[in-house]
Write a protein that holds these residues in place. Structure first.
Motif, PDB file in Angstrom:
ATOM      1  N   LYS A  58     -48.273  38.601  13.108  1.00  0.00           N
ATOM      2  CA  LYS A  58     -48.440  40.047  12.993  1.00  0.00           C
ATOM      3  C   LYS A  58     -47.423  40.765  13.869  1.00  0.00           C
ATOM      4  O   LYS A  58     -46.790  41.725  13.442  1.00  0.00           O
ATOM      5  N   GLU A  59     -47.248  40.298  15.099  1.00  0.00           N
ATOM      6  CA  GLU A  59     -46.266  40.912  15.999  1.00  0.00           C
ATOM      7  C   GLU A  59     -44.855  40.767  15.449  1.00  0.00           C
ATOM      8  O   GLU A  59     -44.047  41.687  15.538  1.00  0.00           O
ATOM      9  N   PHE A  60     -44.542  39.618  14.875  1.00  0.00           N
ATOM     10  CA  PHE A  60     -43.225  39.380  14.300  1.00  0.00           C
ATOM     11  C   PHE A  60     -42.981  40.289  13.098  1.00  0.00           C
ATOM     12  O   PHE A  60     -41.938  40.919  12.970  1.00  0.00           O
ATOM     13  N   ALA A  61     -43.965  40.372  12.204  1.00  0.00           N
ATOM     14  CA  ALA A  61     -43.792  41.117  10.954  1.00  0.00           C
ATOM     15  C   ALA A  61     -43.737  42.620  11.171  1.00  0.00           C
ATOM     16  O   ALA A  61     -43.142  43.334  10.367  1.00  0.00           O
ATOM     17  N   VAL A  62     -44.338  43.101  12.242  1.00  0.00           N
ATOM     18  CA  VAL A  62     -44.386  44.537  12.462  1.00  0.00           C
ATOM     19  C   VAL A  62     -43.202  45.030  13.296  1.00  0.00           C
ATOM     20  O   VAL A  62     -42.971  46.225  13.391  1.00  0.00           O
ATOM     21  N   LYS A  63     -42.412  44.134  13.838  1.00  0.00           N
ATOM     22  CA  LYS A  63     -41.251  44.548  14.610  1.00  0.00           C
ATOM     23  C   LYS A  63     -40.328  45.372  13.729  1.00  0.00           C
ATOM     24  O   LYS A  63     -40.186  45.132  12.542  1.00  0.00           O
ATOM     25  N   GLY A  64     -39.652  46.328  14.335  1.00  0.00           N
ATOM     26  CA  GLY A  64     -38.787  47.236  13.596  1.00  0.00           C
ATOM     27  C   GLY A  64     -37.664  46.541  12.850  1.00  0.00           C
ATOM     28  O   GLY A  64     -37.343  46.900  11.722  1.00  0.00           O
ATOM     29  N   ASN A  65     -37.054  45.520  13.435  1.00  0.00           N
ATOM     30  CA  ASN A  65     -35.927  44.861  12.786  1.00  0.00           C
ATOM     31  C   ASN A  65     -36.341  44.178  11.498  1.00  0.00           C
ATOM     32  O   ASN A  65     -35.596  44.191  10.519  1.00  0.00           O
ATOM     33  N   VAL A  66     -37.511  43.575  11.467  1.00  0.00           N
ATOM     34  CA  VAL A  66     -37.967  42.881  10.271  1.00  0.00           C
ATOM     35  C   VAL A  66     -38.231  43.888   9.155  1.00  0.00           C
ATOM     36  O   VAL A  66     -37.860  43.672   8.001  1.00  0.00           O
ATOM     37  N   ILE A  67     -38.841  44.993   9.498  1.00  0.00           N
ATOM     38  CA  ILE A  67     -39.116  46.023   8.494  1.00  0.00           C
ATOM     39  C   ILE A  67     -37.811  46.625   7.988  1.00  0.00           C
ATOM     40  O   ILE A  67     -37.640  46.835   6.786  1.00  0.00           O
ATOM     41  N   ASP A  68     -36.861  46.890   8.893  1.00  0.00           N
ATOM     42  CA  ASP A  68     -35.549  47.399   8.477  1.00  0.00           C
ATOM     43  C   ASP A  68     -34.859  46.426   7.540  1.00  0.00           C
ATOM     44  O   ASP A  68     -34.249  46.828   6.548  1.00  0.00           O
ATOM     45  N   LEU A  69     -34.954  45.145   7.846  1.00  0.00           N
ATOM     46  CA  LEU A  69     -34.342  44.128   7.001  1.00  0.00           C
ATOM     47  C   LEU A  69     -34.986  44.105   5.620  1.00  0.00           C
ATOM     48  O   LEU A  69     -34.294  44.032   4.606  1.00  0.00           O
ATOM     49  N   ALA A  70     -36.307  44.207   5.576  1.00  0.00           N
ATOM     50  CA  ALA A  70     -37.007  44.215   4.288  1.00  0.00           C
ATOM     51  C   ALA A  70     -36.599  45.422   3.448  1.00  0.00           C
ATOM     52  O   ALA A  70     -36.338  45.300   2.248  1.00  0.00           O
ATOM     53  N   VAL A  71     -36.511  46.580   4.069  1.00  0.00           N
ATOM     54  CA  VAL A  71     -36.085  47.783   3.354  1.00  0.00           C
ATOM     55  C   VAL A  71     -34.653  47.604   2.850  1.00  0.00           C
ATOM     56  O   VAL A  71     -34.330  47.946   1.712  1.00  0.00           O
ATOM     57  N   GLY A  72     -33.790  47.030   3.671  1.00  0.00           N
ATOM     58  CA  GLY A  72     -32.409  46.793   3.266  1.00  0.00           C
ATOM     59  C   GLY A  72     -32.310  45.849   2.083  1.00  0.00           C
ATOM     60  O   GLY A  72     -31.502  46.064   1.168  1.00  0.00           O
ATOM     61  N   VAL A  73     -33.116  44.802   2.084  1.00  0.00           N
ATOM     62  CA  VAL A  73     -33.101  43.849   0.969  1.00  0.00           C
ATOM     63  C   VAL A  73     -33.569  44.518  -0.319  1.00  0.00           C
ATOM     64  O   VAL A  73     -32.975  44.331  -1.386  1.00  0.00           O
ATOM     65  N   ILE A  74     -34.616  45.316  -0.230  1.00  0.00           N
ATOM     66  CA  ILE A  74     -35.139  45.996  -1.421  1.00  0.00           C
ATOM     67  C   ILE A  74     -34.114  46.987  -1.963  1.00  0.00           C
ATOM     68  O   ILE A  74     -33.827  47.018  -3.166  1.00  0.00           O
ATOM     69  N   ILE A  75     -33.538  47.790  -1.087  1.00  0.00           N
ATOM     70  CA  ILE A  75     -32.525  48.754  -1.529  1.00  0.00           C
ATOM     71  C   ILE A  75     -31.296  48.024  -2.054  1.00  0.00           C
ATOM     72  O   ILE A  75     -30.693  48.433  -3.048  1.00  0.00           O
ATOM     73  N   GLY A  76     -30.919  46.924  -1.404  1.00  0.00           N
ATOM     74  CA  GLY A  76     -29.773  46.143  -1.871  1.00  0.00           C
ATOM     75  C   GLY A  76     -29.996  45.576  -3.261  1.00  0.00           C
ATOM     76  O   GLY A  76     -29.084  45.569  -4.095  1.00  0.00           O
ATOM     77  N   GLY A  77     -31.205  45.109  -3.533  1.00  0.00           N
ATOM     78  CA  GLY A  77     -31.514  44.591  -4.872  1.00  0.00           C
ATOM     79  C   GLY A  77     -31.405  45.673  -5.932  1.00  0.00           C
ATOM     80  O   GLY A  77     -30.834  45.466  -7.006  1.00  0.00           O
ATOM     81  N   ALA A  78     -31.946  46.854  -5.613  1.00  0.00           N
ATOM     82  CA  ALA A  78     -31.858  47.972  -6.565  1.00  0.00           C
ATOM     83  C   ALA A  78     -30.418  48.417  -6.739  1.00  0.00           C
ATOM     84  O   ALA A  78     -29.965  48.692  -7.852  1.00  0.00           O
ATOM     85  N   PHE A  79     -29.669  48.454  -5.654  1.00  0.00           N
ATOM     86  CA  PHE A  79     -28.265  48.855  -5.715  1.00  0.00           C
ATOM     87  C   PHE A  79     -27.458  47.841  -6.516  1.00  0.00           C
ATOM     88  O   PHE A  79     -26.562  48.207  -7.278  1.00  0.00           O
ATOM     89  N   GLY A  80     -27.794  46.560  -6.367  1.00  0.00           N
ATOM     90  CA  GLY A  80     -27.121  45.518  -7.144  1.00  0.00           C
ATOM     91  C   GLY A  80     -27.332  45.707  -8.643  1.00  0.00           C
ATOM     92  O   GLY A  80     -26.424  45.498  -9.445  1.00  0.00           O
ATOM     93  N   LYS A  81     -28.542  46.127  -9.022  1.00  0.00           N
ATOM     94  CA  LYS A  81     -28.818  46.382 -10.441  1.00  0.00           C
ATOM     95  C   LYS A  81     -28.004  47.565 -10.949  1.00  0.00           C
ATOM     96  O   LYS A  81     -27.516  47.551 -12.080  1.00  0.00           O
ATOM     97  N   ILE A  82     -27.855  48.582 -10.117  1.00  0.00           N
ATOM     98  CA  ILE A  82     -27.053  49.744 -10.514  1.00  0.00           C
ATOM     99  C   ILE A  82     -25.603  49.334 -10.722  1.00  0.00           C
ATOM    100  O   ILE A  82     -24.973  49.701 -11.711  1.00  0.00           O
ATOM    101  N   VAL A  83     -25.078  48.544  -9.795  1.00  0.00           N
ATOM    102  CA  VAL A  83     -23.688  48.103  -9.922  1.00  0.00           C
ATOM    103  C   VAL A  83     -23.533  47.186 -11.130  1.00  0.00           C
ATOM    104  O   VAL A  83     -22.543  47.266 -11.858  1.00  0.00           O
ATOM    105  N   SER A  84     -24.506  46.315 -11.384  1.00  0.00           N
ATOM    106  CA  SER A  84     -24.448  45.450 -12.565  1.00  0.00           C
ATOM    107  C   SER A  84     -24.400  46.280 -13.837  1.00  0.00           C
ATOM    108  O   SER A  84     -23.622  45.986 -14.749  1.00  0.00           O
ATOM    109  N   SER A  85     -25.208  47.303 -13.904  1.00  0.00           N
ATOM    110  CA  SER A  85     -25.190  48.175 -15.080  1.00  0.00           C
ATOM    111  C   SER A  85     -23.863  48.901 -15.194  1.00  0.00           C
ATOM    112  O   SER A  85     -23.312  49.026 -16.296  1.00  0.00           O
TER     113      SER A  85
END
Length: 140
Positions: free
Chosen positions: A8-35
């Motif tokens: 719980k302490e690991f998952a709630v740390k700011g860096n992990v959440i920032d990384l998760a948001v970056g991965v999600i946005i990166g995946g969506a951005f990758g789809k836009i570039v693919s299109s």
């Protein structure tokens, strides 16, 4: 400390959440570039090179059954091994565009994050300046 508490302490740390948001946005951005590459750039590139369709560029590595159409989709559906280098060209162009856009984004972020120049050192107090002058005159 239990394993769940540590997780719980690991998952709630700011860096992990920032990384998760970056991965999600990166995946969506990758789809836009693919299109962008598949639907806008590749048709224009194909037109420039004589109506060439990169997605249908392939080499048959085995024998195709009789009556199989000479398209990549038909060959794959028939289970014929094919070297689909046209898809590779498309993905390579996709990567180059994505890398260039990320480069521009990082360059802009770094430009915005540039540190302000350090403040000039504070002026030396007058009494210290007078003491230095006295010291220098005594040395002479």
């Amino acid at each position: 400390m239990g394993m769940m508490q540590e997780f719980k302490e690991f998952a709630v740390k700011g860096n992990v959440i920032d990384l998760a948001v970056g991965v999600i946005i990166g995946g969506a951005f990758g789809k836009i570039v693919s299109s962008l590459v598949d639907d806008v750039i590749m048709p224009v590139v194909g037109l420039v090179f004589g109506k060439l369709d990169f997605s249908n560029l392939f080499i048959v590595l085995g024998s195709a059954p009789e009556g199989t159409a000479r398209t990549l989709a038909a060959m794959k559906q028939a289970g014929v091994p094919v070297l689909a280098y046209g898809n590779f060209i498309t993905v390579a162009i996709n990567f180059a565009i994505l890398a260039f856009i990320i480069f521009l984004m990082v360059k802009q972020i770094n430009r915005l994050k540039r540190e302000t120049p350090p403040a000039p050192p504070a002026a030396t107090p007058e009494d210290i300046v007078l003491l230095r002058e006295i010291r220098d005159s005594l040395r002479k």
